[in-house]
Motif scaffolding. Sequence first.
Motif, mmCIF file in Angstrom:
data_model
loop_
_atom_site.group_PDB
_atom_site.id
_atom_site.type_symbol
_atom_site.label_atom_id
_atom_site.label_comp_id
_atom_site.label_asym_id
_atom_site.label_seq_id
_atom_site.Cartn_x
_atom_site.Cartn_y
_atom_site.Cartn_z
ATOM 1 N N ARG A 1 0.707 -0.870 -0.084
ATOM 2 C CA ARG A 1 -0.273 -0.164 -0.415
ATOM 3 C C ARG A 1 1.011 1.450 -0.316
ATOM 4 O O ARG A 1 0.458 1.864 -0.373
ATOM 5 C CB ARG A 1 -0.633 0.097 1.250
ATOM 6 C CG ARG A 1 -2.094 -1.034 0.693
ATOM 7 C CD ARG A 1 -2.832 -0.602 2.560
ATOM 8 N NE ARG A 1 -3.318 0.227 2.871
ATOM 9 C CZ ARG A 1 -4.645 1.135 2.633
ATOM 10 N NH1 ARG A 1 -5.291 0.681 2.260
ATOM 11 N NH2 ARG A 1 -4.934 2.299 3.584
ATOM 12 N N ALA B 1 -1.914 -2.406 -5.473
ATOM 13 C CA ALA B 1 -3.456 -2.383 -5.143
ATOM 14 C C ALA B 1 -3.117 -4.085 -5.187
ATOM 15 O O ALA B 1 -2.363 -4.604 -6.101
ATOM 16 C CB ALA B 1 -4.575 -2.367 -6.044
ATOM 17 N N ARG C 1 -10.616 2.610 -7.310
ATOM 18 C CA ARG C 1 -10.389 2.440 -6.210
ATOM 19 C C ARG C 1 -10.883 0.440 -5.806
ATOM 20 O O ARG C 1 -12.086 0.622 -5.608
ATOM 21 C CB ARG C 1 -11.013 2.363 -4.709
ATOM 22 C CG ARG C 1 -10.148 3.785 -4.346
ATOM 23 C CD ARG C 1 -11.149 4.454 -3.050
ATOM 24 N NE ARG C 1 -12.380 4.106 -3.137
ATOM 25 C CZ ARG C 1 -13.322 5.941 -3.418
ATOM 26 N NH1 ARG C 1 -12.606 6.796 -4.187
ATOM 27 N NH2 ARG C 1 -14.648 5.263 -3.008
#
Length: 307
Positions: free
Chosen positions: A180, A185, A258
């Motif tokens: 992170r 990701a 995201r």
Amino acid sequence: MLFAHPRRFPPKDRAVVVTGASSGLGRECALHLDQLGFRVFAGVRRSDDALALTAASTSGRLRPLKLDVTREDLIWKAAARVSEETGDDGLWGLVNNAGMCLSAPMECLSPDALRYQMETNLIGHFAVTRAFLPQIRKAEGRIVNVSSGLGRIASPYLGAYAATQFAKEGLSDALRRELRPFGVAVVVVQPGAISTPIWGKVREAAHDILSGASQEVTDLYRPSFLNFLERNERRARSSTTHPESFANAVAHALTAGRPRTRYRVGRDARATSVLARLLPDAVLDAAFDAVVATRRERARESVAAQS
């Protein structure tokens, strides 16, 4: 399966590596990502699979990549080739899809067979990730680890496979938290039962394992295990979840602003996740009793005959 998010990363010219792209879900995923506009490096072991993938690509961009996840020499050569072709852009995505499934009673499985299962489904994924990670970090990209609903609940006769999936879930969690700070990701995609060529391979490998174990042991398990194999394959053949659903989930993981930490593909994968959270072990054990009932009856008969 449809996914939506207000912010997206466009696929155009973003490089991704897909391991295990010769057939099944990996092939579907590589071709789908190619169609979307990614620069796909499709990991294959055989030259005829490379030719078939190249012919199936509608864009002409897809590049077969000689890659066997159990061979570190080929992994590092593949990483060097991708690095040379992507340069300063780095690698946007790595889809760790390569794998195999051994289905057998644990007592019938040799330690070498278990090692090979772990080498392919877990250590191979780790080795590939480690080799490509500098390129992924450069692009602040994504790692997509393909797991399974069996990463939450272990079924009888799929213990070796489930062990790799449980371990892969833990590895993914650790990597996600470690990477992170670098903007990388780590995502898990958990497909449920989907009709692909893997089920025929599972059946062949299962019969090979039984033939290599002692008859005294296999006689205890054979009736219920063969019933399990047949039922499992029939369930996969009739599944309403298709390879395209898996490919869409991977594409979303690679393009969402995201991405989720986990994508569960198919009703069975989602149900398994819920059951693992809600039901105690004793209830789950009782639910699996029907799978091993014939084995238990056979064991009783064997004990009675010996007495």
